[in-house]
Scaffold this motif. Structure first.
Motif, PDB file in Angstrom:
ATOM      1  N   LYS A 344       0.819  -1.209   0.000  1.00 24.57           N
ATOM      2  CA  LYS A 344       0.000   0.000   0.000  1.00 24.57           C
ATOM      3  C   LYS A 344       0.853   1.259   0.000  1.00 24.57           C
ATOM      4  CE  LYS A 344      -3.691   2.329   2.551  1.00 24.57           C
ATOM      5  NZ  LYS A 344      -4.595   2.259   3.731  1.00 24.57           N
ATOM      6  N   ASN A 345       1.920   1.256   0.790  1.00 27.76           N
ATOM      7  CA  ASN A 345       2.811   2.417   0.895  1.00 27.76           C
ATOM      8  C   ASN A 345       4.191   2.126   0.322  1.00 27.76           C
ATOM      9  OD1 ASN A 345       0.938   4.025   2.816  1.00 27.76           O
ATOM     10  ND2 ASN A 345       1.225   2.092   3.897  1.00 27.76           N
ATOM     11  N   TYR A 346       4.234   1.156  -0.590  1.00 24.17           N
ATOM     12  CA  TYR A 346       5.521   0.667  -1.080  1.00 24.17           C
ATOM     13  C   TYR A 346       6.350   1.758  -1.747  1.00 24.17           C
ATOM     14  CZ  TYR A 346       8.981  -1.976  -3.717  1.00 24.17           C
ATOM     15  OH  TYR A 346      10.168  -2.435  -4.232  1.00 24.17           O
ATOM     16  N   GLY A 347       5.721   2.592  -2.571  1.00 21.16           N
ATOM     17  CA  GLY A 347       6.479   3.610  -3.302  1.00 21.16           C
ATOM     18  C   GLY A 347       7.277   4.503  -2.377  1.00 21.16           C
ATOM     19  N   ALA A 348       6.614   5.027  -1.344  1.00 23.15           N
ATOM     20  CA  ALA A 348       7.307   5.897  -0.391  1.00 23.15           C
ATOM     21  C   ALA A 348       8.336   5.105   0.410  1.00 23.15           C
ATOM     22  CB  ALA A 348       6.296   6.549   0.545  1.00 23.15           C
ATOM     23  N   ASN A 349       7.968   3.907   0.841  1.00 22.87           N
ATOM     24  CA  ASN A 349       8.884   3.113   1.665  1.00 22.87           C
ATOM     25  C   ASN A 349      10.162   2.758   0.915  1.00 22.87           C
ATOM     26  OD1 ASN A 349       6.997   3.182   3.696  1.00 22.87           O
ATOM     27  ND2 ASN A 349       6.216   1.123   3.346  1.00 22.87           N
ATOM     28  N   TYR A 350      10.014   2.283  -0.318  1.00 23.44           N
ATOM     29  CA  TYR A 350      11.212   1.923  -1.080  1.00 23.44           C
ATOM     30  C   TYR A 350      12.007   3.161  -1.472  1.00 23.44           C
ATOM     31  CZ  TYR A 350      14.280  -0.605  -4.228  1.00 23.44           C
ATOM     32  OH  TYR A 350      15.403  -1.154  -4.822  1.00 23.44           O
ATOM     33  N   GLY A 351      11.314   4.267  -1.693  1.00 28.22           N
ATOM     34  CA  GLY A 351      12.020   5.508  -1.983  1.00 28.22           C
ATOM     35  C   GLY A 351      12.934   5.935  -0.847  1.00 28.22           C
ATOM     36  N   VAL A 352      12.446   5.776   0.390  1.00 31.77           N
ATOM     37  CA  VAL A 352      13.279   6.105   1.553  1.00 31.77           C
ATOM     38  C   VAL A 352      14.470   5.155   1.622  1.00 31.77           C
ATOM     39  CG1 VAL A 352      13.331   6.237   4.070  1.00 31.77           C
ATOM     40  CG2 VAL A 352      11.341   7.080   2.827  1.00 31.77           C
ATOM     41  N   LEU A 353      14.228   3.873   1.410  1.00 32.73           N
ATOM     42  CA  LEU A 353      15.327   2.901   1.443  1.00 32.73           C
ATOM     43  C   LEU A 353      16.332   3.170   0.330  1.00 32.73           C
ATOM     44  CD1 LEU A 353      16.495   0.203   2.639  1.00 32.73           C
ATOM     45  CD2 LEU A 353      15.259  -0.957   0.791  1.00 32.73           C
ATOM     46  N   TYR A 354      15.853   3.628  -0.827  1.00 36.40           N
ATOM     47  CA  TYR A 354      16.711   3.791  -2.004  1.00 36.40           C
ATOM     48  C   TYR A 354      17.776   4.868  -1.808  1.00 36.40           C
ATOM     49  CZ  TYR A 354      17.732   3.239  -6.986  1.00 36.40           C
ATOM     50  OH  TYR A 354      18.333   2.947  -8.184  1.00 36.40           O
ATOM     51  N   THR A 355      17.601   5.707  -0.800  1.00 36.75           N
ATOM     52  CA  THR A 355      18.658   6.677  -0.489  1.00 36.75           C
ATOM     53  C   THR A 355      19.945   5.951  -0.102  1.00 36.75           C
ATOM     54  OG1 THR A 355      17.914   6.845   1.827  1.00 36.75           O
ATOM     55  CG2 THR A 355      17.010   8.438   0.251  1.00 36.75           C
ATOM     56  N   ALA A 356      19.816   4.710   0.362  1.00 34.51           N
ATOM     57  CA  ALA A 356      21.010   3.911   0.683  1.00 34.51           C
ATOM     58  C   ALA A 356      21.800   3.614  -0.572  1.00 34.51           C
ATOM     59  CB  ALA A 356      20.596   2.608   1.375  1.00 34.51           C
ATOM     60  N   TRP A 357      21.101   3.338  -1.682  1.00 37.08           N
ATOM     61  CA  TRP A 357      21.794   3.113  -2.959  1.00 37.08           C
ATOM     62  C   TRP A 357      22.548   4.361  -3.384  1.00 37.08           C
ATOM     63  CZ3 TRP A 357      21.387   5.449  -7.780  1.00 37.08           C
ATOM     64  CH2 TRP A 357      22.048   4.791  -8.830  1.00 37.08           C
ATOM     65  N   GLY A 358      21.935   5.517  -3.226  1.00 39.38           N
ATOM     66  CA  GLY A 358      22.624   6.765  -3.563  1.00 39.38           C
ATOM     67  C   GLY A 358      23.867   6.966  -2.717  1.00 39.38           C
ATOM     68  N   SER A 359      23.774   6.608  -1.437  1.00 37.77           N
ATOM     69  CA  SER A 359      24.942   6.720  -0.554  1.00 37.77           C
ATOM     70  C   SER A 359      26.037   5.759  -0.994  1.00 37.77           C
ATOM     71  CB  SER A 359      24.539   6.427   0.892  1.00 37.77           C
ATOM     72  OG  SER A 359      23.562   7.346   1.340  1.00 37.77           O
ATOM     73  N   GLY A 360      25.639   4.530  -1.339  1.00 34.25           N
ATOM     74  CA  GLY A 360      26.622   3.561  -1.818  1.00 34.25           C
ATOM     75  C   GLY A 360      27.256   3.997  -3.122  1.00 34.25           C
ATOM     76  N   GLY A 361      26.453   4.642  -3.990  1.00 35.62           N
ATOM     77  CA  GLY A 361      26.988   5.144  -5.246  1.00 35.62           C
ATOM     78  C   GLY A 361      28.012   6.244  -5.058  1.00 35.62           C
ATOM     79  N   PHE A 362      27.958   6.907  -3.921  1.00 26.59           N
ATOM     80  CA  PHE A 362      28.975   7.921  -3.600  1.00 26.59           C
ATOM     81  C   PHE A 362      30.181   7.285  -2.915  1.00 26.59           C
ATOM     82  CE2 PHE A 362      30.835  10.861  -0.509  1.00 26.59           C
ATOM     83  CZ  PHE A 362      31.193  11.925  -1.339  1.00 26.59           C
ATOM     84  N   ILE A 363      29.926   6.401  -1.957  1.00 23.29           N
ATOM     85  CA  ILE A 363      31.006   5.820  -1.163  1.00 23.29           C
ATOM     86  C   ILE A 363      31.951   4.977  -2.012  1.00 23.29           C
ATOM     87  CG2 ILE A 363      31.542   4.185   0.686  1.00 23.29           C
ATOM     88  CD1 ILE A 363      28.873   5.008   1.995  1.00 23.29           C
ATOM     89  N   GLY A 364      31.401   4.063  -2.816  1.00 31.53           N
ATOM     90  CA  GLY A 364      32.226   3.122  -3.562  1.00 31.53           C
ATOM     91  C   GLY A 364      33.211   3.772  -4.522  1.00 31.53           C
ATOM     92  N   PRO A 365      32.727   4.561  -5.495  1.00 29.30           N
ATOM     93  CA  PRO A 365      33.644   5.194  -6.444  1.00 29.30           C
ATOM     94  C   PRO A 365      34.633   6.152  -5.786  1.00 29.30           C
ATOM     95  CG  PRO A 365      31.429   5.151  -7.335  1.00 29.30           C
ATOM     96  CD  PRO A 365      31.323   4.708  -5.909  1.00 29.30           C
TER      97      PRO A 365
END
Length: 416
Positions: A344-365
């Motif tokens: 029901k609230n998946y879009g918002a929930n996964y959007g919040v979690l997806y900030t972790a991917w953005g952080s990883g995209g900064f940390i790794g490179p």
């Protein structure tokens, strides 16, 4: 048209959109052409891509909230128009500022808007026991884009130049992705997906039970400790995968004196795409957390050994394992979020979690760049990434009892 046919249609259309918006994977080809043909510095040529990553992450977050309220179709249509329009505008002027705005902001935002909608809408059309399969297929389509878009962009640049390549790609995206977006929408409110044949395991029963009774809004989700465990797992594992993805040709040059490592990019893309589908299917059988635990352990061992990969064969193996480990994240985390917090609230929930991917995209490179600048090798980066993967394995093992506790509490609530 039956509901079953409509579900398949939505899945295929979603895969088609992902095949189009995977244009982000082709930036390395544009970057090389801008440096060689137009004299841009590496920093200038990398900046539009960096901006697009940040904007994409924020767009997924924003679009997740919006699509939960108004549905996915309008958000998908807007995303397709923004992504295609950004590419068209990129053809007007090849300057760092213009491409940062057109490709980095507009196209990045469009990709994020479209990407945010596909997983939740498709999962609503299929039974919960098939979450891994459908998420794996959608993630695979996004990964496959890197296989065909890189050679396509190389061909277009060689034949027509950089500006015309942006224009052609923008037209293709608008002509293909936008019509597909118009066909994608949520099922009717009273729609209930049927249990597929031969899907009667306890794991399936547990998953479907949790999905049905656990509908958690984002503001409640962020109060739960398991969310922060998931966030750290996503961030650390993304950092390790993206570190290799962003530097595989440079790694080949430093460790094996391979000057043309384009085949490693293709190998990584193939394993990345195949790994998404395979781990998605595996998660339906083993469960999402267990599948990620295996992927984390495999990636950790790979990071420990990566410094010893000093020839083409070993580098292909290393790139392949890195691709599988990274692909698992994009296929399995969406299923886990649906199981833990509902659709029901998946879009918002996964959007919040997806900030972790953005952080990883900064940390790794960044970690890789600092390591090679300081020491002339990537060894320190490998060691740090191996440590991060060890942490993710521990977090995943810690999370499994929490997951079982959620299932037991939901089953108890149902019986009461």
């Amino acid at each position: 048209m039956s509901f079953k046919d409509r579900a398949i249609q939505v899945l295929m259309a979603s895969c088609g959109v992902n095949l189009c918006i995977g244009i982000l994977y082709a930036w390395s080809v544009f970057k090389n052409a801008l440096v060689v043909e137009h004299g841009w510095s590496n920093s200038q040529a990398s900046f539009p891509y960096t901006v697009s990553i940040v904007v994409l992450s924020l767009a997924v977050l924003g679009a997740g909230f919006v699509q939960d309220k108004i549905g996915p179709r309008k958000v998908l249509m807007t995303g397709s128009l923004l992504a295609g329009g950004g590419l068209l505008l990129s053809s007007i002027s090849l300057s760092p500022l213009v491409l940062t705005v057109t490709f980095g902001v507009l196209t990045g935002c469009g990709i994020g808007f479209a990407y945010a909608c596909l997983n939740p809408v498709v999962m609503k059309w299929f039974h919960s026991s098939q979450k891994g399969l459908v998420n794996g297929l959608i993630a695979t389509a996004f990964g496959i884009a890197s296989i065909y878009l890189a050679p396509l962009v190389s061909y277009l640049i060689a034949q027509y130049g950089i500006s015309q390549s942006f224009f052609v790609l923008g037209c293709m995206l608008l002509l293909i992705a936008f019509p597909l977006a118009c066909t994608i929408d949520n099922p009717p409110e009273n729609y209930i997906a049927k249990l597929p044949k031969n899907k009667t395991t306890n794991l399936t029963h547990q998953n479907s039970t949790v999905d049905k009774f656990t509908e958690t809004p984002w503001n409640e989700m962020v109060k739960k400790r398991e969310f922060y465990i998931l966030w750290l797992m996503y961030a650390f594992s993304s950092a390790a995968g993206l570190m290799v993805i962003a530097n595989i040709t440079s790694i080949a040059a430093v460790q094996a004196d391979i000057t043309d490592g384009a085949y490693l990019v293709v190998a990584l893309a193939l394993f990345n795409s195949g790994g998404r589908l395979a781990t998605g299917i595996l998660s339906d059988k083993l469960g999402g957390v267990r599948t990620l635990t295996l992927a984390f352990a495999l990636q950790g061992v790979n990071m420990l050994l990566f410094a010893s990969y000093d020839n083409s064969v070993l580098l292909i193996i290393g790139a392949g394992v890195a691709g599988i480990g990274y692909g698992a994240l994009l296929a399995v985390f969406p299923s886990i979020m649906a199981s833990f917090y509902g659709l029901k609230n998946y879009g918002a929930n996964y959007g919040v979690l997806y900030t972790a991917w953005g952080s990883g995209g900064f940390i790794g490179p960044v970690l890789a760049a600092i390591a090679v600048d300081m020491t002339g090798s990537y060894h320190i980066a490998y060691q740090i990434c191996a440590a991060l993967m060890a942490i993710t394995v521990c977090l995943a093992l810690w999370l499994q009892p929490i997951r079982l506790g959620i299932i037991k509490s939901v089953l108890k609530e149902k019986h009461e």
